[in-house]
Enzyme design. Structure first.
Site, PDB file in Angstrom:
ATOM      1  N   ALA A   1       0.840  -1.196   0.000  1.00 46.25           N
ATOM      2  CA  ALA A   1       0.000   0.000   0.000  1.00 46.25           C
ATOM      3  C   ALA A   1       0.871   1.240   0.000  1.00 46.25           C
ATOM      4  O   ALA A   1       1.967   1.248   0.564  1.00 46.25           O
ATOM      5  CB  ALA A   1      -0.927   0.009   1.218  1.00 46.25           C
ATOM      6  N   LYS A   2       0.376   2.308  -0.635  1.00 47.46           N
ATOM      7  CA  LYS A   2       1.111   3.570  -0.673  1.00 47.46           C
ATOM      8  C   LYS A   2       1.388   4.076   0.745  1.00 47.46           C
ATOM      9  O   LYS A   2       2.482   4.523   1.055  1.00 47.46           O
ATOM     10  CB  LYS A   2       0.293   4.625  -1.428  1.00 47.46           C
ATOM     11  CG  LYS A   2       0.032   4.330  -2.891  1.00 47.46           C
ATOM     12  CD  LYS A   2      -0.906   5.381  -3.455  1.00 47.46           C
ATOM     13  CE  LYS A   2      -1.402   5.012  -4.845  1.00 47.46           C
ATOM     14  NZ  LYS A   2      -2.434   5.938  -5.342  1.00 47.46           N
TER      15      LYS A   2
END
Length: 284
Positions: A255-256
């Site tokens: 995930a970012k």
């Protein structure tokens, strides 16, 4: 009668650089289209004007092309089509299926806490319906005063308008029953976001003729809400394929927000496109 060609899409939000999880989803959708002789579309879902950046949009196109993915037709950029989404909201409003909600997030949190065992849905505690119960004269006065508000879907009214159970087709699982009521009176527009993800994605899938939605399993629950919007608007229902998420060595999803390594960072470190594409396909 011959089956219609498959049309899939990849629809990232430009709030950061692409990582392997994004590339994995894009590659699955691209292969589904190419193997079926169909179409693969690219859509930029940049409705969150506070977090989306043009440089991330440019990087998305560059990174996808670098790993060897091509797409058909022009790229649809959602921020260029707010009037189209507004027209959908206006139509739902005319049918009495939306209402203005003047509650702040803090006020909602306090009311949910006061309830105690508040019902929960896929996105957390359900909105308790405070503004749905506002007297008409008070609602009109607050609108006239220019008070800030969000637009919420009257879930009970929407389900009554549809009048029948809803299902969606999940590749590999078959026909699954939907549970849109689990989302409660979901927000479909805010002052800072003129239309929600849920509304925009269903509108654009219908407009672009998407027949197969390939996306992560974290969005599987949202399909119930999307099917409700499709039924309300008489939009066609695509088939769905919700794939497992790529995870790092620690078992956490890429995930970012957790600092997943960007594809362009891998390129800067000297990895070639074939190696990154293999990793995106799940090869390590």
């Amino acid at each position: 009668m011959a089956a219609s060609p498959v049309t899939t899409r990849f629809a990232p939000s430009p709030t950061g650089f692409l990582h392997l999880g994004h590339a994995h989803s894009a590659l699955l959708a691209w292969r589904a289209a190419r193997e079926a002789g169909g179409r693969f579309l690219l859509r930029i879902e940049d409705i969150d004007r506070a977090r989306c950046r043009p440089e991330y949009t440019a990087a998305i196109l560059e990174d996808l092309a670098w790993i060897g993915l091509d797409w058909d037709g022009p790229v649809r950029v959602q921020s260029e089509h707010f009037p189209a989404y507004r027209a959908v909201l206006d139509g739902l409003s005319r049918r009495g299926l939306l209402y203005p909600c003047f509650c702040t997030r803090a006020e909602i949190a306090r009311e949910v806490a006061a309830i105690g065992a508040a019902p929960h849905g896929p996105d957390g505690p359900l909105y308790p319906g405070t503004c749905r119960r506002l007297p008409a004269e008070l609602r009109a006065a607050r609108l006239a005063a220019g008070d800030s508000y969000a637009l919420r879907l009257d879930m009970a009214g929407a389900l009554a308008a549809v009048g029948e159970p809803l299902f969606f087709e999940e590749r590999g699982e078959g026909r699954l029953r939907c549970d849109p009521a689990s989302f409660g009176d979901v927000v479909l527009a805010r002052k800072d976001t003129p239309a929600s993800y849920h509304l925009c994605v269903t509108h654009d899938d219908a407009l672009q003729g998407v027949t197969l939605v390939t996306r992560g399993e974290d969005l599987k629950a949202a399909t119930s809400l999307h099917r409700l919007l499709q039924a309300l608007m008489d939009w066609p229902a695509p088939a769905y394929r919700h794939h497992p998420l790529l995870r790092g060595p620690d078992g956490r999803r890429l995930a970012k927000r957790d600092g997943a390594v960007a594809i362009r960072a891998m390129r800067a470190e000297g990895l070639d496109a074939a190696a990154v594409r293999s990793a995106a396909a799940g090869g390590g």
